[in-house]
Design a protein around this motif. Structure first.
Motif, PDB file in Angstrom:
ATOM      1  N   THR A 155       0.824  -1.211   0.000  1.00 11.88           N
ATOM      2  CA  THR A 155       0.000   0.000   0.000  1.00 11.88           C
ATOM      3  C   THR A 155       0.852   1.253   0.000  1.00 11.88           C
ATOM      4  O   THR A 155       0.626   2.181  -0.793  1.00 11.88           O
TER       5      THR A 155
ATOM      6  N   LEU B  83      -6.811   0.037   0.452  1.00 10.01           N
ATOM      7  CA  LEU B  83      -5.707  -0.898   0.232  1.00 10.01           C
ATOM      8  C   LEU B  83      -5.132  -1.410   1.550  1.00 10.01           C
ATOM      9  O   LEU B  83      -4.762  -2.586   1.656  1.00 10.01           O
TER      10      LEU B  83
ATOM     11  N   GLU C 241      -4.706  -5.198   2.695  1.00 13.11           N
ATOM     12  CA  GLU C 241      -3.372  -5.747   2.971  1.00 13.11           C
ATOM     13  C   GLU C 241      -3.266  -6.291   4.396  1.00 13.11           C
ATOM     14  O   GLU C 241      -2.637  -7.330   4.621  1.00 13.11           O
TER      15      GLU C 241
ATOM     16  N   LEU D 263      -3.635  -8.845  -2.000  1.00 18.63           N
ATOM     17  CA  LEU D 263      -3.942  -7.486  -2.430  1.00 18.63           C
ATOM     18  C   LEU D 263      -3.447  -7.248  -3.850  1.00 18.63           C
ATOM     19  O   LEU D 263      -4.178  -6.715  -4.698  1.00 18.63           O
TER      20      LEU D 263
ATOM     21  N   PHE E 100      -5.903  -6.565  -7.063  1.00 15.49           N
ATOM     22  CA  PHE E 100      -5.796  -5.282  -7.755  1.00 15.49           C
ATOM     23  C   PHE E 100      -5.429  -5.486  -9.223  1.00 15.49           C
ATOM     24  O   PHE E 100      -6.052  -4.888 -10.117  1.00 15.49           O
TER      25      PHE E 100
ATOM     26  N   ALA F  37      -9.159  -0.762  -7.647  1.00 15.37           N
ATOM     27  CA  ALA F  37      -9.764  -0.471  -6.347  1.00 15.37           C
ATOM     28  C   ALA F  37     -11.079  -1.218  -6.172  1.00 15.37           C
ATOM     29  O   ALA F  37     -11.354  -1.775  -5.096  1.00 15.37           O
TER      30      ALA F  37
ATOM     31  N   VAL G  64     -10.509  -4.785  -5.347  1.00 17.78           N
ATOM     32  CA  VAL G  64     -10.112  -4.945  -3.945  1.00 17.78           C
ATOM     33  C   VAL G  64     -11.343  -4.932  -3.044  1.00 17.78           C
ATOM     34  O   VAL G  64     -11.436  -5.707  -2.082  1.00 17.78           O
TER      35      VAL G  64
END
Length: 258
Positions: free
Chosen positions: A15, A82, A86, A94, A98, A138, A141
């Motif tokens: 991140t 994020l 994570e 992650l 993504f 995003a 995620v």
């Protein structure tokens, strides 16, 4: 104290690394003259024009070129999202979610646009439309976080997001909006394979709420969609949670009878 800080940085290295790179690129873009700025956007866009000419590097570069207004308005929300992923799913999950959302949704949308242009449903000018940013990644995620949630939260979570997504699509969505929904679905699909069981603490829940709020604003993209999406999303969450509860009660009664 220093060792604790370093441990926290290591746990959030993906991140923080991504945020630093995006912030640096954005700062450079702010200082560019308008001609150079527009040229960078054209070169980094994952549109039909670039992809059809084999510029596959745009699939990577476009994730680091964000043309979405002031960085102070969107970077904090992105970092919260994020970080939530994570810290609960792990760094590699992650990255996988993504990248899958960013690349997968881009290619699927491109295929749909190419077909629509060929059939005459869309103007050929769409081939050169600007398409950069981190929004597809995003949204993936957001979907991937489904697997990290406690089972009792998941029906309401999914009910909210897919009801809100249906409102966006029904409102005459553009190709970017469709890409957001596709990326969300890809993330949800991935979450079924992650198999994570994190411990949720108050800070993690706070990151989830802030990150999900950011994801919702990305998905809704407009005042009308935001209001209607919130209303129908809430209804979808309550409906899904209610059906889930009825199913649990029904199973319990069957087991009691037997």
């Amino acid at each position: 104290m220093l060792s604790g800080l370093l441990a926290g940085v290591r746990r959030a290295r993906v991140t923080l690394s991504y945020a630093v790179i995006v912030a640096t690129v954005t700062a450079l873009m702010v200082r560019m003259d308008p001609v150079m700025h527009d040229a960078l956007i054209r070169h980094a866009s994952t549109n039909l024009h670039n992809l059809s000419r084999g510029r596959v590097g745009t699939l990577v570069g476009s994730a680091f070129v964000v043309d979405a207004g002031s960085i102070y308005l969107w970077l904090p929300g992105l970092v919260c999202l994020l970080l939530a992923a994570e810290l609960t799913c792990g760094a590699w999950r992650l990255v996988v979610s993504f990248v899958t959302g960013h690349v997968g949704a881009t290619l699927l949308v491109a295929a749909g646009l190419a077909t629509a242009v060929k059939l005459g449903w869309l103007s050929a000018s769409v081939a050169r439309a600007s398409d950069v940013g981190m929004s597809y990644g995003a949204m993936a995620v957001v979907g991937a976080l489904t697997g990290a949630l406690p089972p009792r939260w998941r029906p309401a979570w999914l009910g909210f997001w897919f009801a809100a997504a249906a409102v966006v699509i029904a409102g005459g969505a553009g190709f970017t909006d469709v890409g957001h929904v596709v990326a969300l679905a890809l993330g949800v699909s991935l979450s079924t394979r992650f198999g994570v069981r994190p411990r949720w603490s108050a800070p993690k829940v706070a990151l989830l709420v802030l990150g999900a709020s950011f994801g919702y604003l990305v998905l809704a993209d407009g005042m009308v969609s935001t209001v209607y999406g919130l209303a129908w999303g809430t209804l979808g969450a309550l409906t899904a949670a209610g059906f889930s509860r009825l199913r649990v009660v029904g199973r319990a009664e069957e087991q009691h009878c037997c």
